[in-house]
Write an enzyme that holds these catalytic residues in place. Sequence first.
Site, PDB file in Angstrom:
ATOM      1  N   HIS A 464       0.835  -1.213   0.000  1.00 32.39           N
ATOM      2  CA  HIS A 464       0.000   0.000   0.000  1.00 32.39           C
ATOM      3  C   HIS A 464       0.867   1.259   0.000  1.00 32.39           C
ATOM      4  CE1 HIS A 464      -3.658   2.348   1.291  1.00 32.39           C
ATOM      5  NE2 HIS A 464      -2.713   3.150   1.743  1.00 32.39           N
ATOM      6  N   GLU A 465       1.807   1.312   0.928  1.00 28.05           N
ATOM      7  CA  GLU A 465       2.645   2.514   1.023  1.00 28.05           C
ATOM      8  C   GLU A 465       3.524   2.680  -0.214  1.00 28.05           C
ATOM      9  OE1 GLU A 465       1.788   4.649   3.046  1.00 28.05           O
ATOM     10  OE2 GLU A 465       0.579   3.355   4.329  1.00 28.05           O
ATOM     11  N   HIS A 468       1.643   4.532  -2.894  1.00 24.54           N
ATOM     12  CA  HIS A 468       1.769   5.985  -2.732  1.00 24.54           C
ATOM     13  C   HIS A 468       3.136   6.453  -3.234  1.00 24.54           C
ATOM     14  CE1 HIS A 468      -1.892   6.857  -0.612  1.00 24.54           C
ATOM     15  NE2 HIS A 468      -1.603   6.118   0.442  1.00 24.54           N
ATOM     16  N   HIS A 471       3.406   6.624  -6.965  1.00 23.72           N
ATOM     17  CA  HIS A 471       2.653   7.778  -7.462  1.00 23.72           C
ATOM     18  C   HIS A 471       3.519   9.042  -7.375  1.00 23.72           C
ATOM     19  CE1 HIS A 471      -1.669   9.695  -7.458  1.00 23.72           C
ATOM     20  NE2 HIS A 471      -1.078   9.789  -8.615  1.00 23.72           N
TER      21      HIS A 471
END
Length: 677
Positions: A464-465, A468, A471
């Site tokens: 998940h991290e 980010h 991105h």
Amino acid sequence: MSNALLDFSALPAFDRIQPADVGPAVDALLEKANAALETVTAPDFPAEWNAIAKVLDVATEQLGIAWGSVSHLNSVADTPELRAAYNAALPQVTEFWTRLGADERLYAKYKAIDPAALNAEQQRAHHNAIRNFVLSGAELTGPAKERFAQIQERQAELSQKFSENALDATDAFAYYATAEELEGVPADVQQAALAAAKAEGKDGYKLTLKMPCYLPVMQFAQRADLREKLYRAFVTRASEQAEGDACKFDNTALINEILALRKEEAQLLGYANFGEVSVVPKMAKSPAEVIHFLRDLAHRARPYAEKDVADMREFARAELGLAAPEAWDWPYIAEKLKEARYAFSEQEVKQYFTAPKVLAGLFKIIETLFEVAIRRDSAPVWHPSVEFYRIERNGELVGQFYLDQPARTGKRGGAWMDDVRTRWLRPDTGKLQTPVAHLVCNFADGVDDKPALLTHDDVITLFHEFGHGLHHMLTQVNERDVSGIGGVEWDAVELPSQFMENFCWEWDVLKHMTAHVETGESLPRALFDKMIAAKNFQAGMQTLRQIEFALFDMLLHTEHDPADDVMPLLAKVRDEVAVLQPPAFSRTPHTFSHIFAGGYAAGYYSYKWAEVLSADAYAAFEETVGADGQPSIETGRRYRKAILEAGGSRPAMESFKEFRGREPQLDALLRHQGMSQ
């Protein structure tokens, strides 16, 4: 340079930054930034995008990088001296950013810029800037403007104190258990607890409220009295319900004041409530749209959640002899039911997920799918366990990141990505600046020279991290304010992070990232199949839990009177949404840092909103998977270009439609979570 915070020749000197550096550095950088502001707002200074950026943005970026370094250290390496230095400088820094955002001279200068003279990225950044000036009070005058500034400064202080109380209340608790009390608790958790007690020269096993300790105790400890002790301490943290001296960390008054200030801020800006302000820069059009979305999803998930609870009650009665389970029994019941139904436990799975192997597997999927290479790199770090890496494409540097995985004292809980610096075609040098990110988790550390073991949930958190981080780092946008996650609507910013979680359920990904801690063998296919069968175990309950938080958050910022206690509102939301009611002494809001100290105020719904986007985006990969089970590189390339590389340079819906060819649909989320008919 004697003051490490004033050295911008390379990456932050995290190994040299001292609390004594903070005050002088902030003073010097504020002086520089204020001078830049006066320069660009002079009547004869041209109303040109690059001219302003060359002076003002360069000065404010240095302030941002230095203060960002201090804030980061405050989160991952908190000491009394650093905390004091941070809090002493916080009002000045907050005052500057508040004043900058509301400066009517600068606002007038930006309004005078001709958008036709800007490229597409600059036009988007300019559009956002004008909107943000209005939301920052640039159109206010006289006493209203002064009051707005006071509110921003006070809110910054309150949020910081809320965060400190949550951290201190968590760190303050310790229970030294006996070996008998820990019956059922996983061996590695016991070893870590034993080592923690020994390090303090104490007998027994030190249990804390940090997740790597707390959660396994709640799931596996056979002693209900031990589970109750930890549960009570956990759910009353930072509240008036905490036992003994721990009451001093009570966040009740802070919550009430924060909510009152947010309402006042919204009304100064001409809105009825803070929820209306919050959605202005988001995808959602209004609080009513958000509330309808949440209630619709709750309605669809409720039958599945009710069945989840009924299953647990029956299992607890028939198999565990628990006719009337208490709140601290549910995680234990759930784990036992999962083991019985799917014939495996989280503890069994965990033995295959050693931290180094997981990381190697994560890097492999990123390198394959997004056509990059990840290499070890070097930079000053704040703790020996921190690693530093670089991402390259065709031999050229794309971005870099710090990775800080283990939980430790002085490091706030949870996991997050933050930016160190952003990709930017610098107006002062004409050179391209590459992005750098912090990726922070709180996993259990290795014990006795063995590698750290991650739960499958930990693996999902890591992915998940990194979503980010990708991105932020893979962007190809050259305009700082819309580069990477900059300028991305808050309710779309979780799309890339939640998208990456899906790969944690793919056999062809997982088999490359597992090695048993003792034997080195990969995860057996039979065990993986059990994990898949259990993937949506209690998905209904988990969905309602997230909706409970999100609906409480939005109603808190729209319908709630800040003069009232927040607990009756939470009870009302739980009556509407929840299928399990916690005890009256539970104080969830008091450590709800996302909304009181983390930027998610009237925006916690973003997680569920973005899940719709991410599930639908991942469906494109499911539709194009190869015969060998490998994801399509072509689909990965399209996703990278449409979503990751575009960053905030256009509305998130445009990026999504470019990738998917249509607007998002809820069906993929319900299907992924086993809640479709």
